[in-house]
Design an enzyme around this catalytic site. Structure first.
Site, PDB file in Angstrom:
ATOM      1  N   THR A  78      41.539 -34.227 -79.085  1.00 40.76           N
ATOM      2  CA  THR A  78      41.152 -34.543 -77.671  1.00 40.76           C
ATOM      3  C   THR A  78      41.903 -33.780 -76.731  1.00 40.76           C
ATOM      4  O   THR A  78      41.557 -33.355 -75.828  1.00 40.76           O
ATOM      5  CB  THR A  78      41.312 -36.190 -77.516  1.00 40.76           C
ATOM      6  OG1 THR A  78      40.737 -36.735 -78.460  1.00 40.76           O
ATOM      7  CG2 THR A  78      40.850 -36.711 -76.151  1.00 40.76           C
ATOM      8  N   THR A 126      45.078 -37.029 -82.128  1.00 38.62           N
ATOM      9  CA  THR A 126      46.059 -38.047 -82.337  1.00 38.62           C
ATOM     10  C   THR A 126      45.817 -38.889 -83.748  1.00 38.62           C
ATOM     11  O   THR A 126      46.625 -39.542 -84.252  1.00 38.62           O
ATOM     12  CB  THR A 126      45.814 -39.176 -81.405  1.00 38.62           C
ATOM     13  OG1 THR A 126      44.671 -39.731 -81.233  1.00 38.62           O
ATOM     14  CG2 THR A 126      46.580 -38.466 -79.957  1.00 38.62           C
ATOM     15  N   ASP A 127      44.572 -38.858 -84.270  1.00 40.75           N
ATOM     16  CA  ASP A 127      44.112 -39.653 -85.569  1.00 40.75           C
ATOM     17  C   ASP A 127      45.056 -39.478 -86.505  1.00 40.75           C
ATOM     18  O   ASP A 127      45.619 -40.532 -87.257  1.00 40.75           O
ATOM     19  CB  ASP A 127      42.848 -39.401 -85.874  1.00 40.75           C
ATOM     20  CG  ASP A 127      41.649 -39.875 -84.762  1.00 40.75           C
ATOM     21  OD1 ASP A 127      42.184 -40.394 -83.954  1.00 40.75           O
ATOM     22  OD2 ASP A 127      40.362 -39.901 -85.118  1.00 40.75           O
ATOM     23  N   LYS A 163      50.289 -44.169 -84.965  1.00 43.69           N
ATOM     24  CA  LYS A 163      49.306 -44.524 -84.110  1.00 43.69           C
ATOM     25  C   LYS A 163      49.041 -45.876 -84.220  1.00 43.69           C
ATOM     26  O   LYS A 163      48.382 -46.305 -85.367  1.00 43.69           O
ATOM     27  CB  LYS A 163      47.983 -43.797 -84.192  1.00 43.69           C
ATOM     28  CG  LYS A 163      46.922 -43.879 -82.912  1.00 43.69           C
ATOM     29  CD  LYS A 163      45.765 -42.843 -83.455  1.00 43.69           C
ATOM     30  CE  LYS A 163      44.801 -43.273 -82.135  1.00 43.69           C
ATOM     31  NZ  LYS A 163      43.642 -42.136 -82.173  1.00 43.69           N
TER      32      LYS A 163
HETATM   33  N1  ASP Z   1      39.686 -37.775 -83.354  1.00 41.58           N
HETATM   34  C1  ASP Z   1      40.480 -37.131 -82.415  1.00 41.58           C
HETATM   35  C2  ASP Z   1      41.683 -36.191 -83.439  1.00 41.58           C
HETATM   36  O1  ASP Z   1      42.301 -36.802 -83.895  1.00 41.58           O
HETATM   37  C3  ASP Z   1      41.165 -38.350 -81.571  1.00 41.58           C
HETATM   38  C4  ASP Z   1      42.237 -37.572 -80.687  1.00 41.58           C
HETATM   39  O2  ASP Z   1      42.657 -36.698 -80.528  1.00 41.58           O
HETATM   40  O3  ASP Z   1      42.804 -38.565 -80.073  1.00 41.58           O
HETATM   41  O4  ASP Z   1      41.517 -35.186 -83.392  1.00 41.58           O
END
Ligand code: ASP
Length: 463
Positions: free
Chosen positions: A112, A188-189, A267
């Site tokens: 993201t 973040t995932d 997370k």
């Molecule tokens: N699905 C995304 C990822 O981990 C979510 C994010 O970046 O927050 O790439």
């Protein structure tokens, strides 16, 4: 044809936006008050990136967030003043090097933080180049000279252990150049998997390697991308840290960031922006504006002059599985992995590290084949205690290795690293149970887990 002056005054804006901005005498770097369908907001007009859709003006709010405000026939804009323009462009190396500033390399992997909202589909797609992020966050130019490089453009669920190894190799290559720190923009995932994997794969880390992400894409109102990036680049530039860390928003008021050890972070919320928490330890420190406070006395300090000595392990094993145990689980699940050639298994067991007895025949098969089976706890807080109950002792007799207080996903990355670089079962067992990068601690604070129950309001940043 776009006039040269328009390029300067409305860089990146498309015709409808330019028409409305002109109507109110608004140009780039003007401080404005804008009344739109979203209410009244004040901010400074920023250049827009080339992918951004028409019909919005992008402004920087006083709190540092960039927001896109919709422009339509009901929009009213009042010019309040003008601020000095920042020299930015979408290209890399957008500023002449400032000899007085540190140098940071920003690596883009996707997620993201490197995404923009596709207004036609509403989906978040990995599209921004780090250079574009820089354009959206011009403050970065005051913190350091930034080199940017896109390594991947992937949502982090699509990254693999091989990608972690490639990233580690890239970091070692960069450490041979004149840089003070590295920031990795990452989804973040699975950010905490990557931070843990890099903690194991890298040797002699002597500058900050900072992983950062965002929960909302950088062109959306309320994006956390800008502030997280500013924090991460500040830490990479000047923090007295020689470790892999994660820096993400610390509070729901979005006023400071926490610095977490790469092997003790998770997370904890699927959408909140202050989602990352240190587990089992307090965060290493925090950053508010450009001030860094350290909470821990056990941080490996920066040793920039030795950064060229950084190295990385040569290999990583991908055939590793992480299995969450549940009531009624049968051995067929483990049989499947063994039959499919998996080389190591990590369990997140119940309680102190338990599995149902129905697993025993398959576990014996794994042990006979010298497949390491590592146990962690689903509870996240606390240690495996496999001498307490009969089942824990039986599991140990079947070769299950107690993983102490390693987080399940950290144990997974450690297994990938250990199997990639050691051959002997006994040696692998030894490294898995030895603290390598802060993943196993000698104790945990007694009240840490209660924070999530609301018993403890928060950890005071002063602690
Ligand atoms: N699905 C995304 C990822 O981990 C979510 C994010 O970046 O927050 O790439």
């Amino acid at each position: 044809m776009v006039e040269e002056q328009d390029m300067k005054d409305y860089s990146g804006y498309k015709p409808n936006s330019v028409a409305i901005m002109k109507k109110f005498g608004v140009k780039l770097w003007y401080k404005i008050e804008i009344l739109s369908s979203k209410g009244t907001v004040q901010g400074v007009v920023l250049p827009r990136n080339k992918f951004a859709p028409d019909g919005f003006v992008e402004i920087k709010l006083k709190n540092g967030y960039n927001i896109g405000v919709p422009l339509d026939k009901n929009t009213k804009i009042k010019v309040i003043g003008e601020v000095p323009p920042m020299k930015v462009s979408f290209d890399q190396h957008i500023q002449p090097k400032n000899k007085n500033l540190p140098t940071v390399c920003l690596l883009g992997t996707g997620g993201t933080i490197a995404s923009r909202l596709d207004y036609t589909t509403g989906a978040v797609i990995p599209a921004f180049e780090p250079g574009e992020l820089f354009t959206a966050v011009p403050e970065l130019a005051k913190i350091s000279n930034i080199e940017t490089e896109v390594v991947y453009q992937l949502l982090s669920e699509n990254l693999t252990p091989q990608n972690w190894l490639e990233l580690a190799k890239k970091i070692v290559e960069l450490a041979k150049t004149n840089i003070d720190g590295i920031v990795i923009a990452h989804g973040t995932d699975t950010l905490s998997y990557a931070s843990a994997a890099l903690s194991f794969l890298l040797k002699n880390v002597s500058i900050p390697i900072v992983l950062v992400g965002s929960q909302r894409s950088s062109d959306r109102p309320s994006s956390d991308a800008a502030l997280n990036l500013i924090h991460a680049v500040t830490i990479a530039s000047k923090a007295n840290i020689g470790e892999v860390v994660v820096c993400m928003m610390g509070s729901s008021a979005h006023d400071y960031g926490f610095i977490h050890r790469g092997t003790r972070v998770r997370k904890m919320h699927s959408s909140a922006r202050h989602t990352f928490r240190s587990i089992g330890i307090t965060p290493l420190g925090m950053i508010r504006d450009d001030e860094i406070k350290y909470f821990s006395t056990e941080i490996k300090p920066r040793d920039s002059k030795n950064r060229k000595k950084m190295e990385c392990w040569s290999s990583i094993e991908e055939k590793v599985a992480l299995i969450y145990s549940y009531p009624g689980m049968k051995g067929d699940i483990l049989d499947f992995y063994l039959n499919s050639g998996y080389k190591g298994i990590v369990f997140a067991g119940s309680g102190l590290g338990h599995l149902p007895k129905t697993m025993y025949p398959a576990l014996k098969r794994a042990y006979d084949a010298k497949i390491p089976i590592l146990m962690t706890v689903q509870t996240l807080w606390g240690y495996t205690g496999m001498d307490v109950y009969e089942s824990g002792r039986e599991l140990q007799d079947l070769g299950v290795i107690p993983g102490k207080n390693m987080l399940p996903e950290v144990a997974f990355t450690k297994m990938c690293w250990a199997l990639g670089n050691f051959n002997e079962y006994e040696k692998i067992r030894e490294v898995l149970t030895t603290n390598i990068a802060g993943e196993i601690t000698s104790g945990e604070s007694m009240n840490g887990f209660q924070i999530f129950q609301g018993v403890e309001h928060t950890i005071s940043p002063k602690e």
